[in-house]
Write an enzyme that holds these catalytic residues in place. Structure first.
Site, PDB file in Angstrom:
ATOM      1  N   LEU A 100       6.765  -5.479 -11.581  1.00  0.00           N
ATOM      2  CA  LEU A 100       5.910  -5.541 -12.832  1.00  0.00           C
ATOM      3  C   LEU A 100       4.663  -6.045 -12.264  1.00  0.00           C
ATOM      4  O   LEU A 100       4.573  -6.946 -11.581  1.00  0.00           O
ATOM      5  CB  LEU A 100       6.487  -6.380 -13.840  1.00  0.00           C
ATOM      6  CG  LEU A 100       7.744  -5.839 -14.603  1.00  0.00           C
ATOM      7  CD1 LEU A 100       8.009  -6.850 -15.593  1.00  0.00           C
ATOM      8  CD2 LEU A 100       7.541  -4.559 -15.362  1.00  0.00           C
ATOM      9  N   ASP A 101       3.682  -5.462 -13.060  1.00  0.00           N
ATOM     10  CA  ASP A 101       2.182  -6.095 -12.789  1.00  0.00           C
ATOM     11  C   ASP A 101       2.131  -7.451 -13.149  1.00  0.00           C
ATOM     12  O   ASP A 101       2.933  -7.912 -14.040  1.00  0.00           O
ATOM     13  CB  ASP A 101       1.044  -5.230 -13.421  1.00  0.00           C
ATOM     14  CG  ASP A 101       1.088  -3.712 -13.248  1.00  0.00           C
ATOM     15  OD1 ASP A 101       1.479  -3.576 -12.065  1.00  0.00           O
ATOM     16  OD2 ASP A 101       0.571  -3.183 -14.146  1.00  0.00           O
ATOM     17  N   ARG A 102       1.300  -8.296 -12.526  1.00  0.00           N
ATOM     18  CA  ARG A 102       1.196  -9.552 -12.953  1.00  0.00           C
ATOM     19  C   ARG A 102       0.775 -10.084 -14.146  1.00  0.00           C
ATOM     20  O   ARG A 102       1.514 -10.846 -14.964  1.00  0.00           O
ATOM     21  CB  ARG A 102      -0.150 -10.417 -12.147  1.00  0.00           C
ATOM     22  CG  ARG A 102       0.055 -11.954 -11.825  1.00  0.00           C
ATOM     23  CD  ARG A 102      -1.006 -12.109 -10.848  1.00  0.00           C
ATOM     24  NE  ARG A 102      -2.105 -12.790 -11.495  1.00  0.00           N
ATOM     25  CZ  ARG A 102      -3.304 -12.839 -10.934  1.00  0.00           C
ATOM     26  NH1 ARG A 102      -3.738 -12.437  -9.985  1.00  0.00           N
ATOM     27  NH2 ARG A 102      -4.553 -13.549 -11.674  1.00  0.00           N
TER      28      ARG A 102
END
Ligand code: URA
Length: 230
Positions: A100-102
């Site tokens: 998942l993106d930050r």
């Protein structure tokens, strides 16, 4: 698995320490002392260290509620990692299943079972992923049909697979994807001229983020959850 790796994981010691133990004749397989670090340990064999039986840890399966600003990688690069949130022995043996993106929150699966995670991330065995997105601009009702028809993403040469969009409120939507491309949800809304300002993953392949988990908390997966994703 190679003997040095097996002993290292089962006993929780470094590979260098294992080599010393092997030289000393401290390791045996099925009662015979072995010294070759690269020997393959046959499935079902009895490995002993100084006369005590060794067993590999795991497999282990967890779900984590990933908070903002935590990265889905195993090394830090200056940021807190999803592994850093786990208070588990030998947590370096675990890895996140996909990314998942930050700035995306929500469901992350972690395991030390490489075959299981590969079965979830391999493109041809894609598991549906469900996201909740908050948008900068109100959604037009025709966005539902555009997601269902497939969208051409910037820099790509084939449209996305049909995706399900449910509009929950003018700037709130639930998206179900049947594939996983780089930053896919954000890029799909960008293709409509909109912008995602918050993104949260609710589910993977029918396994739903436990509502009892606050951001940063995790729990072991139940057996039925592990099997549902196998
Ligand atoms: N799509 C995105 O754009 N970001 C994520 O983190 C996951 C899916």
């Amino acid at each position: 698995m190679r003997l040095d790796r097996y002993v290292s994981q089962a006993a929780g010691v470094s590979r260098a320490a294992v080599r010393t133990l092997l030289r000393r004749g401290a390791v045996s397989i099925d009662g015979r002392v072995v010294k070759a670090a690269d020997l393959h340990v046959p499935a079902g064999s009895r490995v002993e260290l100084e006369g005590r039986p060794l067993a590999l840890p795991g497999p282990r399966y967890f779900m984590l509620h990933k908070p903002l600003d935590v990265v889905c990688s195993t090394s830090d690069g200056g940021h807190v990692t999803v592994l850093g949130l786990l208070e588990e022995p030998r947590r370096e043996l675990l890895h996140p299943v996909g990314r998942l993106d930050r700035d995306t929150t929500g469901l992350v699966l972690l395991t030390d079972d490489g075959a299981w995670s590969h079965g979830i991330t391999a493109p041809r065995r894609h598991r549906d992923k469900v996201y909740r997105a908050t948008l900068a601009e109100p959604l037009a009702p025709e966005a539902v049909a555009r997601f269902a028809a497939g969208l051409m993403l910037n820099g790509e040469d084939r449209p996305t697979l049909p995706a399900r969009l449910e509009i929950l409120a003018p700037t709130e939507a639930r998206v179900t994807l049947h594939e996983g491309r780089y930053h896919q949800v954000k890029r799909m809304f960008a293709a409509l001229g909109n912008r995602v300002i918050a993104l949260h993953r609710e589910a993977i392949g029918g396994v739903v983020l436990d509502p009892a988990l606050a951001p940063g908390e995790y729990r072991a997966l139940r057996a039925d959850e592990v099997e549902a994703l196998r």
